[in-house]
Design an enzyme around this catalytic site. Structure first.
Site, PDB file in Angstrom:
ATOM      1  N   ARG A  82      -2.758   0.071   2.184  1.00  0.00           N
ATOM      2  CA  ARG A  82      -1.634  -0.855   2.050  1.00  0.00           C
ATOM      3  C   ARG A  82      -0.364  -0.036   1.908  1.00  0.00           C
ATOM      4  NH1 ARG A  82      -1.176  -3.444  -3.371  1.00  0.00           N
ATOM      5  NH2 ARG A  82       0.684  -2.143  -3.549  1.00  0.00           N
ATOM      6  N   HIS A 103       2.548  -4.910  -2.683  1.00  0.00           N
ATOM      7  CA  HIS A 103       1.643  -6.059  -2.596  1.00  0.00           C
ATOM      8  C   HIS A 103       2.401  -7.288  -2.093  1.00  0.00           C
ATOM      9  CE1 HIS A 103      -1.109  -9.271  -3.743  1.00  0.00           C
ATOM     10  NE2 HIS A 103      -0.172  -9.771  -4.518  1.00  0.00           N
ATOM     11  N   TYR A 107       3.230   2.794  -9.929  1.00  0.00           N
ATOM     12  CA  TYR A 107       1.812   3.093 -10.184  1.00  0.00           C
ATOM     13  C   TYR A 107       1.167   4.018  -9.155  1.00  0.00           C
ATOM     14  CZ  TYR A 107       1.419  -1.054  -7.105  1.00  0.00           C
ATOM     15  OH  TYR A 107       1.562  -1.942  -6.088  1.00  0.00           O
TER      16      TYR A 107
END
Lengths: 478, 409
Positions: free
Chosen positions: B307, B311, B320
């Site tokens: 990805r 998100h 993160y």
């Protein structure tokens, strides 16, 4: 947008009437509350008030027309500046509706659904015999007439449910049954008796123990155009399936903008059995009845179980069908007619009375009837209403009854907090406040998880004596 | 007691912000090495496909090995074009969201091949049950872009009538199921849909996609069990893009060697596929579709990808994970790889690629203008208010009509 003015109903039994006279003509400005027409039935006349402001764009029914169906569009209002195109398209749409509405229930229709026909033109003023103004509304949903001389067959609730599934499976190849133990074992409570033998393993499908999983499979099959009947061994085990029932089955038609509907029936026993502990004894009536998009049915006797399950299977919407283990074995008369289908959304008055209304569903109906018999011995005549459908709830029948009896006791087997009785009490208080001679009373389970031991379980569950006590309280008999 | 700390375990990703990511620890099977068994082979006889990695495009962008689907240059260019369009559309939508013209958006950057290649390998009549990151299917199936945009704006032409989050498309006509906001429900539903196709005697199959995080959900396990039990004609895909919002793949995977290997315990044909390799995704999907259509039952596919962006527009991945993970991702960028493959045998060049990008950008810009002519987020027109009471039931209930009248709409 354009606004349809609908043919209002003057009483719960009114199905059609005469549009006696128009008091406005096309092009007139009307305000909310203006009387725009007069309606007649053989019993009374009624003035039709405009609910909204607008310009009378089109009168769809000529003055003097007889036999105008309740709820049929009779005129179209438009807003200032609205195009004639919009009116035209609304008018052409409206012209299709009355015919559909004219079809009478009980007739075999070449359609999947039992039409959920009901009405409610608000804001009309009625002049009935008493000259009293009442909000015009009614429930024209009616049980089919049972022809005189029809044989009645004593049938258990269990077999009535079985017969309903068997008949619908013969009628429509898209109908199939799935669940735990439904095939070889004939159902944990034998409700699917002999279905495997008649329809084979393709249409009576055993599943592994995952209510969550097979509810999802059923929902997927429904989206593919089949009509699954998903049996839960009990609704207690279906708590894990609730995501598929509510988030997918109930909401997808809406969330997909009307593109994808889910014609499915989730059925099985609900509520307490005999000493199976709190985790196997919960009543989910209020849970499911809270959800838009679902229809929720909870029948009492065998005739209703059969007629309503057949209607549920034909309905194009997701239906939660709540049965009761403790009445599976009870026998009742079921009319021996070819196609016994009942309307969803219509309560049944099981006993007429003048002193107090008692509402109940499922097994509590039996207790309510017993209570009514005992109270009659003491001179208190109760009207017992079997709700039958919890969503859509037939509040009109309840409200009309309370206007007559002036008292109500709402009985249910589940917990009282936020319950079915709470909803009915609220509706009655809002719609018939001036008729009430006592605060609505509720009868329900003790507000604790249901205990196992027989003595404690009996104490926690509501019964005949609790209903009697509540009726005496609201009638000030003690 | 003193040993307690060593027994309590919460897995952590190998790299956090500030670390230099290095994926050399990944033991990835080389393109062309995996065997391609007959689609009707018993799952127990091809368990290696769940542990390795099916790939077709090698480091030199050549198509190699048994899984090469041998597609014509026309089909490859079509795939490239859908992927480029998906990427440009996503980028534009994100920009518009940042300008306040859209409430929310989710990109599929880096994962375009997963959706586009699968959609092209399936028949258009096959029913798809995607998650929210397979918008590429819509481009591959020819969905009108203006309609997609109108949905994302929730304007007067939104086919979902303002009732669903942007990117959660429904397109019944294109056999594209209504995307669920609750993750995973589509998995058992796809199994049920596929069983219904078999029940009706139709040739149609179903396919569904979830993310790596959702493999922990009950829906995953129930769907895998039931797909195996009933040998449903369904393809169950898990898109392992390494990140479920901020939790890395290990949080859902546990100590399973691969996600694909989870399928073996259920007795399902299980493939692990290079999700950034258009040809591999196409070939694996075609294989699984053949298996399903011929009565061989379900296939479980792990699509190994990355990805590359956040998100959603509500997420900031720099908190993160290292910013440059995608740049060093060993399986590269799906668009670059297919482009270079085509260039490698003379069926494409940089100039044509630039032109394609220009064309797609122009199409997206023009489509957005048209979409805004049907209403903008702030000035409307939006879905007409009276529609709020429609479609709750298949037929209108009088209570809903009364609510509408009470609201005066």
């Amino acid at each position: 947008m354009t606004i349809e003015v609908l043919m209002p109903a003057l009483s719960p039994t009114m199905e059609e009437g005469t549009l006696a006279r128009w008091l406005v003509k096309e092009g007139d400005d009307v305000k909310s509350g203006d009387v725009i027409a007069e309606i007649e039935t053989d019993k009374a006349t009624m003035e039709v008030e405009a609910v909204e402001e607008g310009i009378v764009a089109k009168l769809l029914v000529e003055a003097g027309t007889e036999g105008v169906k309740v709820n049929a569009p009779i005129a179209i209002l438009k807003e200032e500046g609205e195009s004639d195109e919009a009116v035209k398209s609304a008018a052409s749409k409206s012209s299709e509706t009355p015919a559909e509405q004219g079809e009478s229930r009980g007739q075999e229709q070449d359609k999947d659904e039992v039409p959920d026909r009901a009405e409610g033109a608000s804001g009309s003023s009625a002049k009935d015999e008493g000259g009293e103004k009442a909000k015009a509304k009614s429930s024209s949903l009616k049980d089919p007439e049972i022809p005189e001389g029809t044989k009645m067959v004593s049938t258990t609730v269990r077999d009535a449910l079985r017969d309903a599934m068997a008949e619908e499976m013969r009628r429509d190849e898209r109908v199939f049954v799935m669940g735990e133990e439904v095939a070889e074992y004939q159902g944990a409570y034998k409700v699917t008796r002999e279905l495997l033998q008649e329809f084979g393993a393709k249409r009576v499908v055993d599943t592994p123990i995952t209510e969550h999983g097979f509810a999802g499979v059923g929902v997927g099959a429904a989206f593919a155009g089949l009509k699954p009947v998903v049996e839960f061994m009990t609704f207690n085990f279906a708590m894990q399936a609730i995501d598929h029932i509510i988030n997918s089955a109930a909401k997808t038609l809406y969330m997909s903008g009307g593109q994808m509907g889910c014609p499915i029936v989730f059925r099985g026993p609900n509520s307490a059995a005999s000493r199976v502990g709190a985790q196997h004894s919960q009543d989910y009536s209020a849970w499911y009845a809270n959800v838009p998009g679902l229809k929720v049915i909870a029948p009492y006797d065998a005739a209703d179980a059969k007629g309503l399950l057949k209607a549920a299977i034909r309905d194009p919407n997701p239906v939660v069908f709540l049965e009761h283990e403790l009445i599976y074995g009870e026998s009742f008369d079921v009319p021996d007619v070819d196609d016994w289908v009942l309307p969803i959304g219509k309560a049944k008055i099981r006993r007429e009375g003048t002193d107090c209304t008692i509402t109940a569903h499922s097994r509590m109906v039996g207790f309510a009837l017993q209570a009514a018999e005992k109270l009659a011995e003491e001179g208190i005549e109760c009207e017992v209403i079997d709700l039958r459908t919890l969503r859509p709830l037939d509040t009109d029948t309840v409200v009309e009854s309370v206007k007559k009896t002036n008292r109500i006791v709402c009985a249910e087997e589940g917990w009282g907090r936020m319950g079915v009785g709470a909803e009915i009490a609220a509706v009655v208080t809002a719609e018939a406040f001036d008729y009430l001679d006592a605060p609505p009373a509720r009868v329900h389970q003790a507000d604790v998880p249901l205990p196992y031991a027989a003595n404690l379980e009996k104490l926690a569950l509501p019964g005949v004596d609790d209903i009697i006590k509540a009726v005496k309280a609201v009638t000030y008999a003690e | 007691m003193s040993n307690g700390q060593s027994r309590f375990h919460v897995p952590a990703p190998p790299f956090r912000p500030g670390d230099a990511p290095d994926f050399s620890h990944l033991d990835l099977q080389k393109a062309g090495e995996a065997k391609r068994p007959d689609p009707l082979t018993a799952p127990a006889k091809m368990t290696d496909l769940a542990m390795g990695l099916i790939g077709v495009l090698d480091h030199n962008h050549q198509a190699v090995g048994e899984w090469d689907p041998r597609l014509s240059p026309e089909v490859l260019r079509e795939g490239l074009s859908h992927m480029v369009l998906t990427r440009i559309y996503d980028a534009r939508m994100l920009k518009l969201q940042r300008q306040g013209k859209m409430s929310f958006y989710m990109k599929s950057l880096g994962e375009e091949a997963v959706a586009v290649a699968a959609a092209m390998a399936l028949e258009k009549s096959d029913m798809v049950f995607p998650s929210y990151r397979q918008q590429g299917i819509l481009f591959a199936r020819g969905r009108n872009i203006v309609d997609m945009m109108c949905h994302c704006i929730s304007n007067s032409r939104d086919n979902l009538k303002g009732r669903q989050l942007p990117v959660h498309y429904t397109w019944a006509e294109g056999n594209f199921f209504s995307i669920s906001g609750n993750l995973g429900t589509q998995f058992p539903q796809a199994v049920g849909y596929a069983m219904a196709c078999a029940y009706k005697g139709e040739d149609t199959i179903a396919a569904s996609w979830i993310g790596d995080g959702t493999t922990a959900a009950p829906d995953f396990h129930a769907a895998m069990t039931l797909a195996s039990t009933y040998r449903a004609p369904v393809i169950l895909n898990v898109v392992n893009n390494q990140w479920a919002i901020s939790t890395y793949e290990g949080i859902a995977k546990g100590d399973s060697p691969t996600f694909a290997s989870k399928g073996l315990g259920y007795g399902l044909a299980s493939l692990r596929v290079d999700g950034n390799d258009f040809l591999a995704v196409y070939a694996a999907t075609k294989w699984a579709a053949d298996r399903a259509r011929k009565g061989g039952g379900a296939t479980f596919i792990e699509l190994f990808t990355y990805r590359a962006d956040a998100h959603s527009t509500s997420d900031d991945p720099s908190r993160y994970r290292p910013k440059n993970e995608f740049e060093v991702w060993p399986l590269g960028d799906p668009i670059e790889r297919l482009k270079n493959h085509l260039i490698g045998f003379g069926e494409w060049d940089e100039e044509r690629h630039e032109k394609l990008e220009e064309q797609m950008t122009a199409l997206v810009v023009k489509s957005y203008k048209e979409a805004e002519s049907h209403g903008t987020l702030h000035d409307g027109p939006l879905s007409p208010t009276h529609t709020i009471f429609e479609d709750v039931y298949a037929t209108e209930d009088w209570r809903l009509r009364r609510q509408r009248q009470d609201l005066g709409v």
